[in-house]
Scaffold this motif. Sequence first.
Motif, mmCIF file in Angstrom:
data_model
loop_
_atom_site.group_PDB
_atom_site.id
_atom_site.type_symbol
_atom_site.label_atom_id
_atom_site.label_comp_id
_atom_site.label_asym_id
_atom_site.label_seq_id
_atom_site.Cartn_x
_atom_site.Cartn_y
_atom_site.Cartn_z
ATOM 1 N N ARG A 155 45.622 -107.203 41.635
ATOM 2 C CA ARG A 155 46.876 -107.883 41.952
ATOM 3 C C ARG A 155 47.475 -108.470 40.678
ATOM 4 N N ASP A 156 48.757 -108.225 40.503
ATOM 5 C CA ASP A 156 49.493 -108.791 39.377
ATOM 6 C C ASP A 156 49.764 -110.262 39.673
ATOM 7 N N LEU A 157 49.436 -111.153 38.744
ATOM 8 C CA LEU A 157 49.667 -112.582 38.935
ATOM 9 C C LEU A 157 50.963 -113.048 38.283
ATOM 10 N N LYS A 158 51.788 -112.114 37.864
ATOM 11 C CA LYS A 158 53.129 -112.401 37.334
ATOM 12 C C LYS A 158 53.119 -113.410 36.189
ATOM 13 N N GLY A 159 52.259 -113.166 35.231
ATOM 14 C CA GLY A 159 52.215 -114.010 34.051
ATOM 15 C C GLY A 159 51.707 -113.220 32.865
ATOM 16 N N TYR A 160 51.937 -113.749 31.690
ATOM 17 C CA TYR A 160 51.480 -113.142 30.447
ATOM 18 C C TYR A 160 50.731 -114.214 29.682
ATOM 19 N N VAL A 161 49.450 -113.986 29.438
ATOM 20 C CA VAL A 161 48.610 -115.047 28.875
ATOM 21 C C VAL A 161 47.841 -114.561 27.665
ATOM 22 N N LYS A 162 47.444 -115.540 26.837
ATOM 23 C CA LYS A 162 46.585 -115.276 25.682
ATOM 24 C C LYS A 162 45.129 -115.579 26.005
ATOM 25 N N GLN A 163 44.945 -116.587 26.832
ATOM 26 C CA GLN A 163 43.587 -117.034 27.156
ATOM 27 C C GLN A 163 43.590 -117.573 28.571
ATOM 28 N N LEU A 164 42.426 -117.482 29.223
ATOM 29 C CA LEU A 164 42.313 -117.851 30.626
ATOM 30 C C LEU A 164 40.937 -118.435 30.888
ATOM 31 N N GLU A 165 40.866 -119.414 31.744
ATOM 32 C CA GLU A 165 39.590 -119.932 32.251
ATOM 33 C C GLU A 165 39.716 -120.093 33.748
ATOM 34 N N ILE A 215 49.843 -119.452 27.887
ATOM 35 C CA ILE A 215 50.765 -118.332 28.053
ATOM 36 C C ILE A 215 51.041 -117.650 26.715
ATOM 37 N N ALA A 216 51.440 -116.394 26.806
ATOM 38 C CA ALA A 216 51.624 -115.572 25.606
ATOM 39 C C ALA A 216 52.789 -116.039 24.742
ATOM 40 N N LEU A 217 53.813 -116.587 25.333
ATOM 41 C CA LEU A 217 54.969 -117.041 24.564
ATOM 42 C C LEU A 217 54.975 -118.561 24.524
#
Length: 167
Positions: free
Chosen positions: A130-140, A155-157
Amino acid sequence: VGSEMCIRDRGNLGNVLGHATETAPGSNAWGKEVEIKGLYGHHLRLGRGPDGTLSLFFLTMTRELAYLRQTAANSAEWSAPVKTDIYGNDIYLGQDAAGRFEIGIIGTMGNALSHVSQKEANTDSWTKERDLKGYVKQLEMPNNADGTLQLISIIALGNQIYHSSQL
């Protein structure tokens, strides 16, 4: 008995997946490291299922999400690897109150965030990506005391930190 998963560089053979078991709890003494099924990978994540077996999630050298499990708790034997046809730059592992694994995937296309959930603990049955509709650099994906998950990301930006709670 404790267990450790590691990726070691063995001469010209980098990213070989290996396993070593602590000889006694708290001893800081380890048995011989052995390769796991001749596998190569990166971005290693390890979780323990409700049945006590360890599950190893990793990206293959082609960036495909794959996983395998111990055949029994405290065993040095592992199942055959399962490839998922899901590709990413990085993966993050969470586990819900019922013991099901939740995997966040930072994708290969612009760091798009997606997610898969184990349908039932200790099984190979998964939801569709499933796409979570976000663009990220890091996640926990840490757990709350009640077993729900938190999704904390950069987030990536703009490098802003975002937070979302499991409902």
